[in-house]
Design a protein around this motif. Structure first.
Motif, PDB file in Angstrom:
ATOM      1  N   ASP A 136      36.442  24.947 -50.516  1.00 46.21           N
ATOM      2  CA  ASP A 136      35.214  25.419 -49.895  1.00 46.21           C
ATOM      3  C   ASP A 136      34.165  24.313 -49.814  1.00 46.21           C
ATOM      4  N   ARG A 137      34.026  23.550 -50.923  1.00 46.56           N
ATOM      5  CA  ARG A 137      33.012  22.499 -50.924  1.00 46.56           C
ATOM      6  C   ARG A 137      33.393  21.365 -49.970  1.00 46.56           C
ATOM      7  N   LEU A 138      34.697  21.038 -49.909  1.00 45.48           N
ATOM      8  CA  LEU A 138      35.116  19.991 -48.981  1.00 45.48           C
ATOM      9  C   LEU A 138      34.937  20.466 -47.530  1.00 45.48           C
ATOM     10  N   MET A 139      35.151  21.739 -47.291  1.00 47.32           N
ATOM     11  CA  MET A 139      34.895  22.303 -45.971  1.00 47.32           C
ATOM     12  C   MET A 139      33.416  22.138 -45.611  1.00 47.32           C
ATOM     13  N   GLN A 140      32.541  22.388 -46.584  1.00 52.14           N
ATOM     14  CA  GLN A 140      31.107  22.212 -46.368  1.00 52.14           C
ATOM     15  C   GLN A 140      30.786  20.762 -46.007  1.00 52.14           C
ATOM     16  N   VAL A 141      31.426  19.810 -46.676  1.00 53.83           N
ATOM     17  CA  VAL A 141      31.214  18.386 -46.401  1.00 53.83           C
ATOM     18  C   VAL A 141      31.599  18.062 -44.956  1.00 53.83           C
ATOM     19  N   PHE A 142      32.804  18.477 -44.556  1.00 58.53           N
ATOM     20  CA  PHE A 142      33.292  18.111 -43.225  1.00 58.53           C
ATOM     21  C   PHE A 142      32.508  18.827 -42.121  1.00 58.53           C
ATOM     22  N   ILE A 143      32.132  20.078 -42.350  1.00 50.95           N
ATOM     23  CA  ILE A 143      31.334  20.793 -41.347  1.00 50.95           C
ATOM     24  C   ILE A 143      30.015  20.072 -41.119  1.00 50.95           C
ATOM     25  N   ASN A 144      29.373  19.637 -42.204  1.00 56.22           N
ATOM     26  CA  ASN A 144      28.109  18.901 -42.082  1.00 56.22           C
ATOM     27  C   ASN A 144      28.272  17.633 -41.264  1.00 56.22           C
ATOM     28  N   ILE A 145      29.306  16.835 -41.589  1.00 58.73           N
ATOM     29  CA  ILE A 145      29.486  15.550 -40.912  1.00 58.73           C
ATOM     30  C   ILE A 145      29.882  15.764 -39.446  1.00 58.73           C
ATOM     31  N   VAL A 146      30.834  16.679 -39.192  1.00 56.24           N
ATOM     32  CA  VAL A 146      31.283  16.892 -37.815  1.00 56.24           C
ATOM     33  C   VAL A 146      30.151  17.457 -36.961  1.00 56.24           C
ATOM     34  N   VAL A 158      31.863   7.862 -50.246  1.00 60.26           N
ATOM     35  CA  VAL A 158      31.637   8.065 -48.821  1.00 60.26           C
ATOM     36  C   VAL A 158      30.795   6.902 -48.303  1.00 60.26           C
ATOM     37  N   SER A 159      31.162   6.391 -47.149  1.00 62.47           N
ATOM     38  CA  SER A 159      30.425   5.285 -46.541  1.00 62.47           C
ATOM     39  C   SER A 159      30.336   5.525 -45.040  1.00 62.47           C
ATOM     40  N   VAL A 160      29.458   4.789 -44.391  1.00 62.38           N
ATOM     41  CA  VAL A 160      29.267   4.973 -42.951  1.00 62.38           C
ATOM     42  C   VAL A 160      29.110   3.619 -42.279  1.00 62.38           C
ATOM     43  N   HIS A 161      29.725   3.507 -41.121  1.00 63.79           N
ATOM     44  CA  HIS A 161      29.584   2.304 -40.290  1.00 63.79           C
ATOM     45  C   HIS A 161      29.180   2.767 -38.894  1.00 63.79           C
ATOM     46  N   SER A 162      28.107   2.176 -38.371  1.00 62.39           N
ATOM     47  CA  SER A 162      27.604   2.637 -37.080  1.00 62.39           C
ATOM     48  C   SER A 162      27.126   1.462 -36.242  1.00 62.39           C
ATOM     49  N   VAL A 163      27.348   1.569 -34.935  1.00 61.34           N
ATOM     50  CA  VAL A 163      26.887   0.571 -33.967  1.00 61.34           C
ATOM     51  C   VAL A 163      26.078   1.301 -32.901  1.00 61.34           C
ATOM     52  N   PRO A 164      24.838   0.923 -32.658  1.00 61.62           N
ATOM     53  CA  PRO A 164      24.017   1.610 -31.657  1.00 61.62           C
ATOM     54  C   PRO A 164      24.718   1.670 -30.296  1.00 61.62           C
ATOM     55  N   ASN A 165      24.685   2.868 -29.704  1.00 62.07           N
ATOM     56  CA  ASN A 165      25.242   3.132 -28.372  1.00 62.07           C
ATOM     57  C   ASN A 165      26.771   3.022 -28.313  1.00 62.07           C
ATOM     58  N   LYS A 166      27.426   2.895 -29.483  1.00 62.57           N
ATOM     59  CA  LYS A 166      28.888   2.834 -29.502  1.00 62.57           C
ATOM     60  C   LYS A 166      29.516   3.909 -30.374  1.00 62.57           C
ATOM     61  N   GLY A 202      21.579  17.832 -44.806  1.00 60.13           N
ATOM     62  CA  GLY A 202      23.025  17.993 -44.785  1.00 60.13           C
ATOM     63  C   GLY A 202      23.769  16.832 -45.395  1.00 60.13           C
ATOM     64  N   LEU A 203      23.394  15.593 -45.028  1.00 58.58           N
ATOM     65  CA  LEU A 203      24.109  14.428 -45.538  1.00 58.58           C
ATOM     66  C   LEU A 203      23.804  14.179 -47.004  1.00 58.58           C
ATOM     67  N   SER A 204      22.635  14.618 -47.496  1.00 53.38           N
ATOM     68  CA  SER A 204      22.361  14.535 -48.929  1.00 53.38           C
ATOM     69  C   SER A 204      23.351  15.405 -49.695  1.00 53.38           C
ATOM     70  N   ILE A 205      23.628  16.600 -49.159  1.00 49.68           N
ATOM     71  CA  ILE A 205      24.616  17.485 -49.775  1.00 49.68           C
ATOM     72  C   ILE A 205      25.998  16.841 -49.744  1.00 49.68           C
ATOM     73  N   VAL A 206      26.332  16.217 -48.627  1.00 49.39           N
ATOM     74  CA  VAL A 206      27.633  15.544 -48.491  1.00 49.39           C
ATOM     75  C   VAL A 206      27.826  14.515 -49.588  1.00 49.39           C
ATOM     76  N   LYS A 207      26.843  13.657 -49.786  1.00 45.62           N
ATOM     77  CA  LYS A 207      26.973  12.570 -50.771  1.00 45.62           C
ATOM     78  C   LYS A 207      27.118  13.127 -52.183  1.00 45.62           C
ATOM     79  N   GLN A 208      26.338  14.175 -52.500  1.00 46.79           N
ATOM     80  CA  GLN A 208      26.420  14.763 -53.827  1.00 46.79           C
ATOM     81  C   GLN A 208      27.795  15.396 -54.071  1.00 46.79           C
TER      82      GLN A 208
END
Length: 466
Positions: A353-363, A442-450, A427-433
């Protein structure tokens, strides 16, 4: 004042020690000279008969020694003076004590510092004379210590002047150093008052020469920490105010809708044909309000460690397919496509259930910032870990935003944030916890406009279960 007293006592003690040492040294030197003269005279006397004792040699000795203010007499084994010849015993002031007379009879040189009836101190040395191996008398040499006292007096004056000059210099240097130290303390006091007023940007000049310099370094570290904390508090306060404004706005809209529709239904203002649609809209808005409240309640429970994980093993592909099914319609509303890429062999060990909460938040976050794009959910098995990647082709984020997305109340790109999902920005604060409670990362990589990619690593077994 205390330092001055300590310095004065120390200098006084040094002066007294020097004076005592010089007096003892000069006395021993005088004794050594008298002993040397006496031994030379004794050598000549030992070869003389009683009639020869008044010989010119002894008078010559007396004349030479008189120049140095040294006088001597020769006495026999009864302590009677035989030179200069006067047939009288030694004067009371010059008589040897019993123990001294015994030492002399034992062929030992006897020396002492004696007082005379004229209140004058003399250095007295007695040298034994032997004839045919037997004690035959002795030679007593005396020399006033007035010359020695003069030398010691001069030394004392030199020591006194030296101490006086040293104390003067020390006082001047102490005054200068004290003034410098007082100025440094005043600066520290002034800086402390600035900190009390809330000015955390104040800094002191650091040095490593003394404790005050080290204290200044610690003070600077403290003010730097306080300044950073104040900046962070201000930043969080701005986010909190923004959060309250957002939540107030988000709650006002559904509440207004629910209130208006309810009033219309109660007063029969809404046609019967629209009743079902109104009830459905009320339900939708009520769920939206519940979601806002639940997100905040969830965050507080997670943050205070009031949740317990019920970990089980399940298949990654089925799990990601369920997420896809739940959010497919939402993604299609924005022209997005959700793709699942996970082999059937990949397993997950986590609280479902908690992992479902994590993925729902991110998706949901990925759908929110992606239009006419693709959200890919992938999983792979590594050594004792399951690795997930959630990638989108959305607007992406710059580095400053990436660093802050895990903070509570933060909402990336406020001007482009829709209100359909992630209203509270937590939402992402909950994800990290939650990932942290799973002993994962958990980590994130992002490129503007990509686009943006979230990577989650979960241990397949925790340490307790290995």
């Amino acid at each position: 004042m205390t330092q001055f007293i300590i310095l004065f006592i120390a200098c006084l003690m040094i002066g007294l020690l020097i004076s005592h040492f010089m007096k003892d040294y000069l006395y021993q030197s005088e004794v050594a000279d008298l002993t040397a003269y006496g031994e030379e005279i004794a050598k000549d006397v030992q070869g003389m008969s009683s009639e020869e004792v008044a010989s010119p040699i002894l008078r010559t000795y007396q004349q030479i020694l008189s120049v140095k203010n040294i006088h001597y007499v020769i006495f026999d084994d009864t302590a009677a003076i035989i030179y200069p010849k006067n047939d009288r015993p030694l004067p009371p002031d010059f008589r040897l004590k019993t123990d001294e007379w015994k030492e002399l009879q034992d062929s030992k040189t006897v020396s002492t510092l004696m007082d005379t009836r004229f209140s004058e101190q003399l250095t007295r040395v007695s040298i034994p004379i032997e004839k045919n191996g037997e004690f035959a008398g002795g030679i007593m040499l005396t020399s006033p210590i007035s010359g020695t006292e003069k030398v010691i007096g001069k030394i004392n004056w030199y020591v006194f002047y030296t101490i006086l000059i040293s104390i003067t210099i020390a006082l001047i240097l102490s005054a200068i150093i004290a003034k410098l130290q007082v100025n440094r303390f005043r600066k520290l006091s002034s800086a402390t008052k600035e900190v009390i007023k809330g000015n955390y940007s104040v800094r002191l000049k650091e040095s490593s020469i003394d404790e005050i310099g080290a204290l200044a370094g610690d003070f600077n570290k403290m003010t730097q920490t306080l300044e950073e904390s104040a900046i962070e508090i201000e930043r969080q306060e701005k986010r909190r105010r923004q959060f309250i404004a957002d939540v107030s706005h988000e709650m006002r809209t559904p509440l207004t809708t629910i209130s208006g529709l309810t009033e219309g239904l109660v007063n029969d203002i809404i046609p019967k044909s629209e009743t079902d649609r109104c009830i459905a809209l009320i339900d939708t808005e009520a769920r939206r309000l519940a979601r806002l409240v639940n997100e905040n309640l969830d965050y507080e429970r997670i943050r205070s460690n009031q949740i317990q994980l019920n970990k089980t093993t399940f298949t990654a592909h089925e799990f990601l397919d369920i997420i896809k099914d739940q959010l497919q319609l939402t993604a299609e509303d924005k022209g997005n496509q959700i793709i699942v890429d996970a082999p059937d062999s990949v397993q997950i060990f986590a609280d479902y259930d908690r992992l479902m909460q994590v993925f729902i938040n991110i998706v949901k976050n990925s759908i929110q910032f992606t239009e006419n794009g693709t959200i890919t959910l992938s999983a792979k098995q590594e050594y004792k870990a399951t690795i997930f990647e959630i990638s989108d082709t959305g607007i992406g984020m710059d580095e400053s935003e990436v660093e802050q997305i895990w903070d509570r109340f933060y909402k990336a790109d406020m001007s482009r944030t829709s209100t359909k999902f992630g209203e509270s920005g937590i939402g992402l604060s909950i994800v990290k916890q939650l990932i942290s409670y799973h002993d994962g990362e958990v980590s994130v990589h992002s490129v503007p406009n990509k686009g943006t990619t979230f990577t989650i690593s979960l241990p397949f077994f925790t340490d307790k279960e290995l």
